[in-house]
Design a protein around this motif. Sequence first.
Motif, PDB file in Angstrom:
ATOM      1  N   LYS A 294       4.226   7.317  -8.736  1.00  0.00           N
ATOM      2  CA  LYS A 294       3.441   8.289  -9.690  1.00  0.00           C
ATOM      3  C   LYS A 294       3.750   7.249 -11.105  1.00  0.00           C
ATOM      4  O   LYS A 294       4.292   6.723 -11.046  1.00  0.00           O
ATOM      5  CB  LYS A 294       4.202  10.060  -9.121  1.00  0.00           C
ATOM      6  CG  LYS A 294       5.684   9.799  -9.735  1.00  0.00           C
ATOM      7  CD  LYS A 294       5.832  11.177  -9.874  1.00  0.00           C
ATOM      8  CE  LYS A 294       7.826  10.757  -9.926  1.00  0.00           C
ATOM      9  NZ  LYS A 294       8.788   9.843  -8.782  1.00  0.00           N
TER      10      LYS A 294
ATOM     11  N   LYS B  42       0.596  -1.329  -0.128  1.00  0.00           N
ATOM     12  CA  LYS B  42      -0.242  -0.471   0.187  1.00  0.00           C
ATOM     13  C   LYS B  42       0.606   1.691   0.194  1.00  0.00           C
ATOM     14  O   LYS B  42       0.461   2.185  -0.674  1.00  0.00           O
ATOM     15  CB  LYS B  42      -0.702   0.127   1.392  1.00  0.00           C
ATOM     16  CG  LYS B  42      -1.842  -1.068   1.097  1.00  0.00           C
ATOM     17  CD  LYS B  42      -3.132  -0.810   2.811  1.00  0.00           C
ATOM     18  CE  LYS B  42      -4.183  -1.798   1.966  1.00  0.00           C
ATOM     19  NZ  LYS B  42      -4.761  -2.269   3.869  1.00  0.00           N
ATOM     20  N   ASN B  43       1.661   1.046   1.170  1.00  0.00           N
ATOM     21  CA  ASN B  43       2.646   2.372   0.552  1.00  0.00           C
ATOM     22  C   ASN B  43       3.407   3.037  -0.488  1.00  0.00           C
ATOM     23  O   ASN B  43       3.617   3.990  -1.436  1.00  0.00           O
ATOM     24  CB  ASN B  43       4.088   2.091   1.876  1.00  0.00           C
ATOM     25  CG  ASN B  43       3.711   2.358   3.369  1.00  0.00           C
ATOM     26  OD1 ASN B  43       2.207   3.095   3.455  1.00  0.00           O
ATOM     27  ND2 ASN B  43       3.862   2.255   4.243  1.00  0.00           N
TER      28      ASN B  43
ATOM     29  N   GLU C 166       0.948   4.321  -2.386  1.00  0.00           N
ATOM     30  CA  GLU C 166       0.925   6.329  -2.843  1.00  0.00           C
ATOM     31  C   GLU C 166       2.723   6.709  -2.900  1.00  0.00           C
ATOM     32  O   GLU C 166       1.797   7.571  -3.890  1.00  0.00           O
ATOM     33  CB  GLU C 166       0.762   6.034  -0.919  1.00  0.00           C
ATOM     34  CG  GLU C 166      -0.408   5.108  -0.615  1.00  0.00           C
ATOM     35  CD  GLU C 166      -0.294   5.678   1.509  1.00  0.00           C
ATOM     36  OE1 GLU C 166       0.540   5.742   1.875  1.00  0.00           O
ATOM     37  OE2 GLU C 166      -1.739   4.816   1.450  1.00  0.00           O
ATOM     38  N   ARG C 167       3.032   6.097  -2.804  1.00  0.00           N
ATOM     39  CA  ARG C 167       4.825   6.731  -3.381  1.00  0.00           C
ATOM     40  C   ARG C 167       4.517   6.829  -5.215  1.00  0.00           C
ATOM     41  O   ARG C 167       5.362   7.744  -5.667  1.00  0.00           O
ATOM     42  CB  ARG C 167       5.715   5.770  -2.849  1.00  0.00           C
ATOM     43  CG  ARG C 167       6.081   6.057  -1.424  1.00  0.00           C
ATOM     44  CD  ARG C 167       7.264   5.761  -0.852  1.00  0.00           C
ATOM     45  NE  ARG C 167       7.756   4.729  -1.615  1.00  0.00           N
ATOM     46  CZ  ARG C 167       7.406   3.112  -0.814  1.00  0.00           C
ATOM     47  NH1 ARG C 167       7.215   3.011   0.374  1.00  0.00           N
ATOM     48  NH2 ARG C 167       8.151   1.976  -1.170  1.00  0.00           N
TER      49      ARG C 167
ATOM     50  N   LYS D  71      -1.730   3.507 -10.705  1.00  0.00           N
ATOM     51  CA  LYS D  71      -1.160   4.915 -10.209  1.00  0.00           C
ATOM     52  C   LYS D  71      -0.136   5.095 -11.302  1.00  0.00           C
ATOM     53  O   LYS D  71      -0.067   6.343 -11.319  1.00  0.00           O
ATOM     54  CB  LYS D  71      -0.392   4.354  -8.975  1.00  0.00           C
ATOM     55  CG  LYS D  71       0.335   5.753  -8.119  1.00  0.00           C
ATOM     56  CD  LYS D  71      -1.224   6.308  -7.372  1.00  0.00           C
ATOM     57  CE  LYS D  71      -0.833   7.648  -6.918  1.00  0.00           C
ATOM     58  NZ  LYS D  71      -0.257   7.376  -5.662  1.00  0.00           N
TER      59      LYS D  71
END
Length: 295
Positions: free
Chosen positions: A88, A81-82, A85-86, A159
């Motif tokens: 891009k 999950k991290n 999130e990081r 993402k």
Amino acid sequence: MRLKGILVLILLGVVFFCNATNRALLVGIGRYDQMKTGWSRIHGDKDVELLEPLLKKQGFEDIRSIINSEATKEAIVRELKNLAERSKEGDKVYFHFSGHGQPVRDDNKDEEKAGKKYDESIIPFDACRDNLKMEGKYEGENHLIDDELAPLFDAIKKKIGRKGEFLIVIDACYSKGIQKDEVTEIDPDILRYARGTDQPFVPKPGSRYLANLPKPKDFSSGSEIIVITACGSDESNYEYKVNQNLRYGSLSYYISLLLKKDADFYRWKEMFIKCDYAKRNIFQSIQHPSIEIIP
């Protein structure tokens, strides 16, 4: 003016790719607690030690490694999950798992359309081999099942977008058993370090954990996902013995050879499609690495 506009677009493209980051999450478990969980010692932790410096040399800036007791189910899920999130748009992402694998009875019936009775799972440090562990209360809640992995991978896929790259490597066994006469041809020392079991995990009567798992949805649009596993779904996965005292996962060792040249996932994909690994004498003849492309 038209030429100026083209130059601006080229410059923006250069800036975009310069800002992209190479990221990796490496999970390696070798020292399972056999008394508590039933899983035997292997060398998944050594795979991480092998791959991490090679990834750094190939320009991976964001590398997170968790090994042995650090690699609980909760920790692996948190790190995935991290990572999402990081990440891009345009990033290159590599996820690697080295450890045991096990079929799990498909109680939520998401595999019925494919005619399968079992889900696939990777085995975190705190997952048990059978339902007799944890005072007979274990229901498979610490296994990391493909139904649970799919949405975690999908979040990364979305993402990084269509210009991103995403490679998943699973150096574990999704074994449903192999013939006895084939096994006897393998060095007994190699047999000791099979990365999984042909014994499926079957919950005790009345267990609801597996039945209540949400069925995974189709993958979203985004980057292509390349998934490479060390063997087929009906095969065992064996380690590669470099010398008497040094062993790595067969797939991890092959990946290390590719990494010494580059980190070109598309070249790697072609190498696996062409079965280049068959020339290297790294894998046992009864195991066949598999590759799946998720568009």
